[in-house]
Design a protein around this motif. Structure first.
Motif, PDB file in Angstrom:
ATOM      1  N   GLY A  38      -0.818   5.381   1.315  1.00 57.20           N
ATOM      2  CA  GLY A  38      -1.309   6.201   2.423  1.00 57.20           C
ATOM      3  C   GLY A  38      -0.102   6.648   3.222  1.00 57.20           C
ATOM      4  O   GLY A  38       0.789   7.305   2.696  1.00 57.20           O
ATOM      5  N   GLN A  39      -0.009   6.234   4.473  1.00 59.06           N
ATOM      6  CA  GLN A  39       1.158   6.549   5.308  1.00 59.06           C
ATOM      7  C   GLN A  39       2.095   5.351   5.480  1.00 59.06           C
ATOM      8  O   GLN A  39       3.129   5.470   6.137  1.00 59.06           O
ATOM      9  N   ASN A  59      -4.997  -3.764   4.161  1.00 59.40           N
ATOM     10  CA  ASN A  59      -5.822  -2.632   4.586  1.00 59.40           C
ATOM     11  C   ASN A  59      -7.067  -3.198   5.260  1.00 59.40           C
ATOM     12  O   ASN A  59      -7.887  -3.828   4.613  1.00 59.40           O
ATOM     13  N   LYS A  64     -11.815   1.575   0.614  1.00 57.08           N
ATOM     14  CA  LYS A  64     -11.085   2.777   0.973  1.00 57.08           C
ATOM     15  C   LYS A  64     -10.157   3.150  -0.163  1.00 57.08           C
ATOM     16  O   LYS A  64      -9.492   2.301  -0.738  1.00 57.08           O
ATOM     17  N   ILE A  66      -6.803   5.302  -1.208  1.00 65.68           N
ATOM     18  CA  ILE A  66      -5.622   5.921  -0.612  1.00 65.68           C
ATOM     19  C   ILE A  66      -4.722   6.453  -1.720  1.00 65.68           C
ATOM     20  O   ILE A  66      -4.866   6.088  -2.888  1.00 65.68           O
ATOM     21  N   ASP A  67      -3.775   7.287  -1.340  1.00 63.34           N
ATOM     22  CA  ASP A  67      -2.799   7.805  -2.290  1.00 63.34           C
ATOM     23  C   ASP A  67      -1.566   6.910  -2.295  1.00 63.34           C
ATOM     24  O   ASP A  67      -1.104   6.465  -1.237  1.00 63.34           O
ATOM     25  N   SER A  82      -4.398   7.590  -6.997  1.00 60.64           N
ATOM     26  CA  SER A  82      -5.321   6.914  -6.106  1.00 60.64           C
ATOM     27  C   SER A  82      -5.342   5.407  -6.354  1.00 60.64           C
ATOM     28  O   SER A  82      -5.313   4.948  -7.490  1.00 60.64           O
TER      29      SER A  82
END
Length: 162
Positions: A38-39, A59, A64, A66-67, A82
């Motif tokens: 994600g970030q 997380n 969820k 995320i990339d 993903s």
């Protein structure tokens, strides 16, 4: 630029702590390699030209997707694939709390967020596939214990302790 062609495993527990392997090409261990969930930026555990291992961060969101991406320098990033988190399990009760030496072991575990693909490990000796009844109950069966003493029961997903 490096390229990611696969991510294994493609999902893991929300509490993180499990290694993710990125396969592809063009990975470098310098000048400053980074994995991105994600970030969130994470230092890789291991880097080879065709493989990177990163430890998934925690997380708190639960289910969820995320990339995940990789950068050799923290500036230019690969394509992303993903990765999905599933809620962390929580053990509330274990029955029985004591075992008899020489007798087959059947343990009922109560808690929350149980799912298929879990294993139980009794001490260092036995690892068994959990029989998940529903998201709150599972059973683990083991051969008889051969020596008396305290033994730890771990719930595992692959090799990661939950």
């Amino acid at each position: 630029l490096p390229v990611i062609s696969a991510i294994v495993p493609f999902h893991g527990p929300a509490n993180g702590r499990n290694n993710i392997t990125l396969s592809g090409s063009g990975f470098a261990s310098s000048p400053s390699p980074l994995c991105k969930f994600g970030q969130e930026l994470v230092l890789p555990v291991f880097v080879q030209p065709d493989e990177v291992v990163c430890n998934a961060p925690r997380n708190d969101v639960g289910h969820k997707s995320i990339d995940v991406a990789f950068s050799n320098d923290g500036i230019d990033w690969t394509n992303s694939l993903s990765y999905s988190y599933f809620p962390a399990i929580d053990v509330i009760d274990i029955f029985p709390s004591s075992l008899t030496v020489g007798v087959d072991v059947s343990i009922r575990i109560s808690g929350v967020n149980f799912f298929d693909s879990l294993f139980c490990q009794l001490g260092q000796l036995s690892k068994a596939k959990a029989i998940v009844i529903d998201d709150k109950t599972m059973h683990c069966m083991f051969p008889p214990m051969t020596e008396p003493g305290n033994v730890k029961l771990d719930i595992l997903w692959g090799e990661t302790s939950m």
